[in-house]
Design an enzyme around this catalytic site. Sequence first.
Site, mmCIF file in Angstrom:
data_model
loop_
_atom_site.group_PDB
_atom_site.id
_atom_site.type_symbol
_atom_site.label_atom_id
_atom_site.label_comp_id
_atom_site.label_asym_id
_atom_site.label_seq_id
_atom_site.Cartn_x
_atom_site.Cartn_y
_atom_site.Cartn_z
ATOM 1 N N HIS A 1 76.949 92.381 61.884
ATOM 2 C CA HIS A 1 78.018 93.370 61.842
ATOM 3 C C HIS A 1 77.683 94.588 62.697
ATOM 4 O O HIS A 1 76.508 94.867 62.993
ATOM 5 C CB HIS A 1 78.291 93.787 60.397
ATOM 6 N N GLU B 1 77.786 97.730 62.010
ATOM 7 C CA GLU B 1 76.938 98.698 61.319
ATOM 8 C C GLU B 1 75.471 98.264 61.342
ATOM 9 O O GLU B 1 74.566 99.070 61.543
ATOM 10 C CB GLU B 1 77.401 98.871 59.865
ATOM 11 N N CYS C 1 81.676 96.513 54.946
ATOM 12 C CA CYS C 1 81.710 95.523 53.877
ATOM 13 C C CYS C 1 80.628 95.863 52.853
ATOM 14 O O CYS C 1 79.833 96.784 53.034
ATOM 15 C CB CYS C 1 81.497 94.120 54.444
ATOM 16 N N CYS D 1 76.942 95.520 54.265
ATOM 17 C CA CYS D 1 76.566 96.633 55.139
ATOM 18 C C CYS D 1 76.421 97.923 54.342
ATOM 19 O O CYS D 1 75.566 98.763 54.659
ATOM 20 C CB CYS D 1 77.612 96.811 56.243
#
Length: 353
Positions: A268, A270, A295, A298
Amino acid sequence: MFIGICGSICAGKRTIAQYLVDHHGFTWLYLDHGSRGGTDKGVNGAGTQPTSNTSSPPDELLDFVTKHWRERWVTTDIPDEGILDMYSRRPFFLLISVDAPLTVRWRRFRARQQQQEEGDASPDRDSPSVVAASADTLEAFARFSDQQLYDPARGIHSLLSRATVRLLNTSSSLAHLYATLGKLDLLNPDRLRPSWDCYFMSLASLAAQRSNCMKRRVGCVVVRDKRVISTGYNGTPRGLKNCGEGGCGRCNAGHGSGQGLTTCLCIHAEENALLEAGRERLREGTVLYCDTCPCLTCSIKIVQVGVGEVVYNQGYSMDGEAAAVFREAGVRLRQFVPPANGLIHLEKPELYI
């Protein structure tokens, strides 16, 4: 502040300019007769306060506004891209365009013609005199409209496409139009110089354009003391085939949001940003900007590395779970809502009939 307004015939650019004059203390400036679209007042050559019977070429008008940029100025005289380029170099200039469906503009044009015939209105500068003389049918009006917009040498369509705020004006009354304009916060200084939130979120959105994930584009920026520490976007790890080339089976299979995450090979945005920053650089005061709410997975990692605030733009299917994690860990979470730009409808589309 200097606002320029461009628009198609009878779209309402002069009405919007008058709104700024009447409700926000703007002064209306005009180009001289030697410039395309020139009218009969503006700033005089000495650069003094505009009067009702003075005018100036574009460079003198811009010099005047530059010396008085803290005041409020508006013009509807932007005849070509050369003059727009000149105005756009100034950090206090904002371009607004206004348009409306052809049939709406035709009805307005006929109504203005009737008012002028009855002596209730003066000739309208928004409509070229040749239109007033010749456009006695919708077809004729459409030809003149097409010429104004798309003529290779003098068409203004390219100007409309460059506007920061593009208004679609189907308002049926002046009162409705003014009320709607009042809600748009046209004078928001973020439109001229982006706030820090807007600046960093724009960088996150730009980072998202590098994403190779087939499911969604996400970008992230990690900031401390208003300085960028790292950026990230989502996609398969280094050395693996890009997701967009079939590298992640889960994403390419089209699973729904939150499904099959344990088989997903994409990192992801992040995660990539945090990995790039490293734990030693994420001290107190670090802010994470992401164009999509993190999410749950994360969120846990964001808490662990010590990020103090998370700012996001778009929602995600796990917003509630992520918010609960941040709340318990003492991480501030907030959604960034920028001032409305781009195409803005000023009324519902039923008036297109």
